[in-house]
Design an enzyme around this catalytic site. Structure first.
Site, PDB file in Angstrom:
ATOM      1  N   HIS A  17     -52.703  18.360 -35.615  1.00 20.53           N
ATOM      2  CA  HIS A  17     -52.779  19.816 -35.831  1.00 20.53           C
ATOM      3  C   HIS A  17     -52.511  20.555 -34.518  1.00 20.53           C
ATOM      4  O   HIS A  17     -51.790  21.555 -34.496  1.00 20.53           O
ATOM      5  CB  HIS A  17     -54.187  20.223 -36.303  1.00 20.53           C
ATOM      6  CG  HIS A  17     -54.579  19.734 -37.654  1.00 20.53           C
ATOM      7  ND1 HIS A  17     -55.752  19.041 -37.889  1.00 20.53           N
ATOM      8  CD2 HIS A  17     -53.974  19.851 -38.864  1.00 20.53           C
ATOM      9  CE1 HIS A  17     -55.850  18.762 -39.174  1.00 20.53           C
ATOM     10  NE2 HIS A  17     -54.787  19.224 -39.793  1.00 20.53           N
ATOM     11  N   LYS A  41     -61.048  20.259 -52.257  1.00 22.73           N
ATOM     12  CA  LYS A  41     -61.636  19.329 -51.283  1.00 22.73           C
ATOM     13  C   LYS A  41     -63.132  19.505 -51.120  1.00 22.73           C
ATOM     14  O   LYS A  41     -63.646  20.613 -51.214  1.00 22.73           O
ATOM     15  CB  LYS A  41     -60.975  19.558 -49.918  1.00 22.73           C
ATOM     16  CG  LYS A  41     -59.531  19.088 -49.873  1.00 22.73           C
ATOM     17  CD  LYS A  41     -58.961  19.198 -48.484  1.00 22.73           C
ATOM     18  CE  LYS A  41     -57.536  18.650 -48.457  1.00 22.73           C
ATOM     19  NZ  LYS A  41     -56.867  18.914 -47.183  1.00 22.73           N
ATOM     20  N   ARG A  90     -45.460  15.987 -42.519  1.00 19.98           N
ATOM     21  CA  ARG A  90     -45.465  14.618 -42.001  1.00 19.98           C
ATOM     22  C   ARG A  90     -44.501  13.777 -42.833  1.00 19.98           C
ATOM     23  O   ARG A  90     -43.358  14.137 -43.017  1.00 19.98           O
ATOM     24  CB  ARG A  90     -46.898  14.063 -42.022  1.00 19.98           C
ATOM     25  CG  ARG A  90     -47.824  14.792 -41.070  1.00 19.98           C
ATOM     26  CD  ARG A  90     -49.267  14.488 -41.352  1.00 19.98           C
ATOM     27  NE  ARG A  90     -49.603  14.889 -42.723  1.00 19.98           N
ATOM     28  CZ  ARG A  90     -50.818  14.923 -43.221  1.00 19.98           C
ATOM     29  NH1 ARG A  90     -51.840  14.538 -42.484  1.00 19.98           N
ATOM     30  NH2 ARG A  90     -51.038  15.319 -44.451  1.00 19.98           N
TER      31      ARG A  90
HETATM   32  O1  PNS Z   1     -55.288  21.425 -44.543  1.00 12.81           O
HETATM   33  P1  PNS Z   1     -54.971  21.646 -45.984  1.00 12.81           P
HETATM   34  O2  PNS Z   1     -56.156  21.321 -46.857  1.00 12.81           O
HETATM   35  O3  PNS Z   1     -53.705  20.974 -46.400  1.00 12.81           O
HETATM   36  O4  PNS Z   1     -54.727  23.213 -46.132  1.00 12.81           O
HETATM   37  C1  PNS Z   1     -54.438  23.764 -47.382  1.00 12.81           C
HETATM   38  C2  PNS Z   1     -54.704  25.256 -47.333  1.00 12.81           C
HETATM   39  C3  PNS Z   1     -56.158  25.528 -46.976  1.00 12.81           C
HETATM   40  C4  PNS Z   1     -53.802  25.886 -46.289  1.00 12.81           C
HETATM   41  C5  PNS Z   1     -54.352  25.807 -48.717  1.00 12.81           C
HETATM   42  O5  PNS Z   1     -55.172  25.168 -49.656  1.00 12.81           O
HETATM   43  C6  PNS Z   1     -54.522  27.304 -48.798  1.00 12.81           C
HETATM   44  O6  PNS Z   1     -53.694  28.044 -48.324  1.00 12.81           O
HETATM   45  N1  PNS Z   1     -55.640  27.727 -49.419  1.00 12.81           N
HETATM   46  C7  PNS Z   1     -55.942  29.125 -49.598  1.00 12.81           C
HETATM   47  C8  PNS Z   1     -55.630  29.551 -51.030  1.00 12.81           C
HETATM   48  C9  PNS Z   1     -54.143  29.802 -51.143  1.00 12.81           C
HETATM   49  O7  PNS Z   1     -53.627  30.804 -50.653  1.00 12.81           O
HETATM   50  N2  PNS Z   1     -53.419  28.853 -51.757  1.00 12.81           N
HETATM   51  C10 PNS Z   1     -51.975  28.918 -51.804  1.00 12.81           C
HETATM   52  C11 PNS Z   1     -51.474  29.096 -53.193  1.00 12.81           C
HETATM   53  S1  PNS Z   1     -51.076  27.512 -53.800  1.00 12.81           S
END
Ligand code: PNS
Length: 162
Positions: A17, A41, A90
């Site tokens: 990250h 999660k 990735r």
């Molecule tokens: O590290 P991650 O879990 O891959 O991150 C995913 C994350 C948190 C960026 C994603 O789940 C997110 O943006 N969540 C907020 C809700 C949202 O806007 N979702 C996008 C529409 S699918």
């Protein structure tokens, strides 16, 4: 000003990250790292704990700001007038999920946001917070994957859960 966002769960933040944050910060005048909850999660660390960890790791990058947010990323972006999302990508296995999220964000923002994928460095290609948690829960060495300060917090968290 060209502002980008880099969002994630960061449970915990890894060297992978941090590499993406450093590179995304060079591509925009300002980078906002948003620490979010992914509803699919179960987290090891609370949102606040994850935010503190991210803050510690980016404190020396002057154009990076860290925030937490609950809700849709595109709503946060609309509120702040931001249109650019960076996502690290990735191995091929990331691609389906990342593409689905990029399409969804494009659609629900009415075409207002753009997603830019930054390829992970080869050494971080298979590094994930999930793998880190798995190693941590089994007492393995995390120094390859985490900065020292985060490694200590993860070890402490694992002990508190045993
Ligand atoms: O590290 P991650 O879990 O891959 O991150 C995913 C994350 C948190 C960026 C994603 O789940 C997110 O943006 N969540 C907020 C809700 C949202 O806007 N979702 C996008 C529409 S699918």
């Amino acid at each position: 000003m060209q502002i980008g966002v880099y969002s994630g769960s960061f449970d915990p933040i890894t060297k992978g990250h941090i590499d993406i944050i450093e590179r995304a910060a060079k591509l925009s005048e300002k980078l906002i790292v948003t620490v979010l909850n992914n509803i699919n999660k179960n987290y090891m660390f609370t949102l606040e704990e994850r935010e503190v960890m991210v803050r510690e790791c980016v404190k020396n990058i002057p154009n990076v700001e860290v925030v937490t947010f609950q809700g849709l990323l595109v709503d946060f972006m609309k509120d702040k007038g931001i249109t650019l999302i960076y996502r690290g990508i990735r191995a091929v296995s990331d691609y389906e999920y990342e593409l689905a999220m990029a399409f969804a964000n494009d659609e629900i923002s009415g075409g207002k946001v753009e997603t830019i994928f930054i390829p992970a460095k080869k050494k971080y290609m298979y590094l994930s917070s999930t793998i880190v948690r798995e190693i941590a829960m089994n007492g393995g060495n995390l120094s390859l994957y985490l900065p020292k300060n985060i490694e200590k917090k993860v070890e402490k968290k694992v002990k508190s859960k045993l």
